[in-house]
Enzyme design. Structure first.
Site, PDB file in Angstrom:
ATOM      1  N   ASN A 147       0.866  -1.184  -0.029  1.00  0.00           N
ATOM      2  CA  ASN A 147      -0.123   0.064   0.125  1.00  0.00           C
ATOM      3  C   ASN A 147       0.856   1.324   0.105  1.00  0.00           C
ATOM      4  O   ASN A 147       0.426   2.295  -0.511  1.00  0.00           O
ATOM      5  CB  ASN A 147      -0.835  -0.092   1.303  1.00  0.00           C
ATOM      6  CG  ASN A 147      -1.853  -1.101   1.315  1.00  0.00           C
ATOM      7  OD1 ASN A 147      -2.282  -1.519   2.346  1.00  0.00           O
ATOM      8  ND2 ASN A 147      -2.370  -1.536   0.232  1.00  0.00           N
TER       9      ASN A 147
ATOM     10  N   ARG B 244       1.479   4.424  -2.625  1.00  0.00           N
ATOM     11  CA  ARG B 244       0.343   5.318  -3.071  1.00  0.00           C
ATOM     12  C   ARG B 244      -0.519   5.829  -1.705  1.00  0.00           C
ATOM     13  O   ARG B 244      -0.937   6.823  -1.762  1.00  0.00           O
ATOM     14  CB  ARG B 244      -0.309   4.807  -3.779  1.00  0.00           C
ATOM     15  CG  ARG B 244      -1.402   3.374  -3.559  1.00  0.00           C
ATOM     16  CD  ARG B 244      -2.032   2.650  -4.498  1.00  0.00           C
ATOM     17  NE  ARG B 244      -3.028   1.684  -4.130  1.00  0.00           N
ATOM     18  CZ  ARG B 244      -2.635   0.701  -3.629  1.00  0.00           C
ATOM     19  NH1 ARG B 244      -1.529   0.245  -3.681  1.00  0.00           N
ATOM     20  NH2 ARG B 244      -3.691  -0.212  -3.492  1.00  0.00           N
TER      21      ARG B 244
ATOM     22  N   LYS C  38      -6.231   0.037   8.967  1.00  0.00           N
ATOM     23  CA  LYS C  38      -6.158   1.454   8.424  1.00  0.00           C
ATOM     24  C   LYS C  38      -7.112   2.725   8.933  1.00  0.00           C
ATOM     25  O   LYS C  38      -6.388   3.608   9.078  1.00  0.00           O
ATOM     26  CB  LYS C  38      -6.795   1.191   6.826  1.00  0.00           C
ATOM     27  CG  LYS C  38      -5.690   0.620   5.975  1.00  0.00           C
ATOM     28  CD  LYS C  38      -6.159   0.790   4.517  1.00  0.00           C
ATOM     29  CE  LYS C  38      -5.205  -0.090   3.718  1.00  0.00           C
ATOM     30  NZ  LYS C  38      -5.456  -0.149   2.315  1.00  0.00           N
TER      31      LYS C  38
ATOM     32  N   ASP D 258     -12.771   0.543  -3.739  1.00  0.00           N
ATOM     33  CA  ASP D 258     -11.618  -0.046  -4.837  1.00  0.00           C
ATOM     34  C   ASP D 258     -12.296  -1.226  -5.404  1.00  0.00           C
ATOM     35  O   ASP D 258     -11.712  -2.253  -5.981  1.00  0.00           O
ATOM     36  CB  ASP D 258     -10.385  -0.332  -3.985  1.00  0.00           C
ATOM     37  CG  ASP D 258     -10.321  -1.522  -3.145  1.00  0.00           C
ATOM     38  OD1 ASP D 258     -11.741  -1.959  -2.782  1.00  0.00           O
ATOM     39  OD2 ASP D 258      -9.485  -2.075  -2.495  1.00  0.00           O
TER      40      ASP D 258
ATOM     41  N   CYS E  35     -26.513   6.239 -14.248  1.00  0.00           N
ATOM     42  CA  CYS E  35     -26.824   6.740 -15.413  1.00  0.00           C
ATOM     43  C   CYS E  35     -25.565   6.719 -16.463  1.00  0.00           C
ATOM     44  O   CYS E  35     -25.855   6.788 -17.731  1.00  0.00           O
ATOM     45  CB  CYS E  35     -27.352   8.268 -15.291  1.00  0.00           C
ATOM     46  SG  CYS E  35     -28.442   8.553 -14.029  1.00  0.00           S
TER      47      CYS E  35
ATOM     48  N   CYS F 261      -6.982  -2.474  -9.061  1.00  0.00           N
ATOM     49  CA  CYS F 261      -5.511  -2.256  -8.853  1.00  0.00           C
ATOM     50  C   CYS F 261      -4.503  -3.304  -8.352  1.00  0.00           C
ATOM     51  O   CYS F 261      -3.426  -3.338  -8.732  1.00  0.00           O
ATOM     52  CB  CYS F 261      -5.276  -1.167  -7.801  1.00  0.00           C
ATOM     53  SG  CYS F 261      -6.176   0.237  -8.211  1.00  0.00           S
TER      54      CYS F 261
ATOM     55  N   CYS G 217     -17.767 -22.138 -24.927  1.00  0.00           N
ATOM     56  CA  CYS G 217     -17.101 -21.076 -25.476  1.00  0.00           C
ATOM     57  C   CYS G 217     -15.653 -21.587 -25.168  1.00  0.00           C
ATOM     58  O   CYS G 217     -15.208 -22.652 -25.076  1.00  0.00           O
ATOM     59  CB  CYS G 217     -17.050 -19.653 -24.649  1.00  0.00           C
ATOM     60  SG  CYS G 217     -16.722 -19.983 -22.888  1.00  0.00           S
TER      61      CYS G 217
END
Lengths: 355, 80
Positions: free
Chosen positions: A64, A67, A80, A124, A168, A182, A318
């Site tokens: 972590n 960032r 945290k 996240d 929307c 991430c 598939c």
């Protein structure tokens, strides 16, 4: 309120003592204390927002730190919200901070959000984002959205005075694994810093009434080009008519479990000419297909269900087993009583086992 | 006609931009564009919600396209 502390912004034309008072009276909930949450919290706390709630159930990890700049190596392994509380208290002891050491869930979201004027979505993952959206619509709270992908980010203000919402823009939640997060995709440390600070700015603007908001506008930031694009979008009125939360936002809703069949079982069944529907693209089908399989590409499935005999078992195929799952869910909506199976691992698995 | 790609769409297409210069292949509507892109980049078909903007405005499938349009393909992103 210590006036001296905020003098550099209270002398600012258009903000003034009035703006500062509005911040002091405001209650902001920040969902997520990670890459986006850290800059949001740091600036809202520094600038004098009166009350801040923080929701997160994660602990600080070494990966972590590049960032999430509020945390230090000594915080690794700590919760945290607790680590953030300590740092934010030292930064500005005047803020009334409440921590919720939990993830936002269908059971606690409405109760937690109800106490706040505005929500910052610094989460996240998609399930939380859709939960934040629906909760804020139900409670008529605006929320400031921010999200990242690699070197890019998105920011908007949703549900502001009956304005457009997250749904929307993106009506339905993506399926699991459709869009990487991430952890899987990677993120340049500075990008959440930029996007989170843009969210903090929009939050301050909503609270104090300055400037033009990103309501009805999606801002897309590209860090590699240093470019900002603004996309205008409109309210789809049905999206503010949400009255209750969905039962599930998590991906692994037990009702969503898809019946599957192992590829080697299919090999045994082949002698009986089972009804195999191949939902891959025309190119993939031309390249290789199982004998007697019926080709209906996934994007044409809904219009071509007439080609399927629902009185017999239907085996959906598939390449990897992903699209056949989607196909199964689509068919199940129209034919809930039919016997549908998605072939596990798809042709990849079949060929690996049977060739 | 320029088409810009963002998020996972950029990764799938392998480029941040493509240009439709050939008049005969140029899509006439947003729906047509989506269909053409899915043929060229089948992975795009797995995206549940894919927003399309024409000249910086969100566009539904029935919006028609002209040669000067600048289009953006915007998938949802989740990271934080």
């Amino acid at each position: 309120m210590n006036n001296q502390r905020y003098t550099r912004q209270t002398i600012l034309k258009g903000f003034g003592i009035e703006g500062q008072k509005k911040l002091a009276e405001a209650k902001v909930l920040v969902v997520g204390a990670g890459g986006l949450g850290v800059p949001v919290l740091t600036y809202l706390n520094a600038m004098g927002v009166g009350a801040i709630g923080i929701v997160d159930n994660d602990i600080v990890s070494l990966t972590n730190l590049h960032r999430q700049v509020l945390y230090s190596e000594s915080d690794i392994g700590q919760s945290k919200v607790k680590a953030a509380l300590k740092k934010l208290k030292a930064q500005n002891p005047n803020t009334e901070i409440v921590i919720f050491n939990t993830f936002l869930t269908t059971k606690n979201a409405l109760e937690i959000i109800a106490d706040y004027d505005i929500v910052v979505d610094a989460s996240d993952n998609f399930p939380t984002r859709y939960l934040v959206n629906d909760s804020c619509v139900i409670l008529k709270k605006p929320f400031v959205y921010g999200a990242l992908h690699g070197y890019e980010g998105q920011v908007s203000v949703f549900n502001y005075k009956d304005g457009p919402t997250y749904r929307c823009l993106f009506p339905n939640m993506p399926n699991e694994n459709e869009v990487p997060n991430c952890n899987e995709h990677g993120v340049l440390g500075i990008i959440p810093g930029i996007i989170g600070n843009l969210q903090a700015l929009e939050t301050i603007k909503v609270l104090t009434g300055i400037g033009d908001l990103l309501s009805g506008k999606l801002l897309i930031f590209d860090g590699l080009q240093q470019s900002y694009q603004k996309i205008k979008f409109k309210l789809q009125p049905e999206n503010i008519k949400i009255e209750k939360l969905q039962d599930f936002y998590e991906w692994n809703d037990p009702c969503e479990i898809v019946p599957t069949i192992e590829a080697q079982e299919i090999q045994k069944l082949l002698v009986d000419k089972p009804q195999i529907i191949d939902v891959r693209t025309i190119e993939e089908f031309k390249n290789y297909h199982l004998p007697d399989s019926v080709h209906i590409p996934l994007n044409e499935l809904k219009a071509n269900t007439g080609k399927i005999n629902f009185s017999l078992p239907v085996y959906l195929l598939c390449q990897s087993g992903k699209r056949s799952e989607t196909a199964l869910k689509q068919l199940r909506e129209q034919h809930p009583q039919s016997s549908l199976f998605s072939i596990l691992g798809g042709l990849n698995q079949y060929l690996a086992l049977c060739s | 006609m320029n088409v810009l790609f963002f998020g996972i769409a950029k990764d799938i297409v392998g480029s941040s931009q493509i240009t439709f210069s050939d008049e005969f292949k140029r899509p006439n509507s947003v729906a047509d564009l989506k269909a053409q892109l899915i043929i060229s980049y089948p992975e795009l078909s797995k995206l549940t919600s894919l927003a399309v903007a024409v000249n910086s405005e969100y566009a539904e499938d029935d919006v028609s396209l002209t040669v000067d349009d600048e289009i953006a393909i915007i998938p949802p992103v989740s990271g934080g």
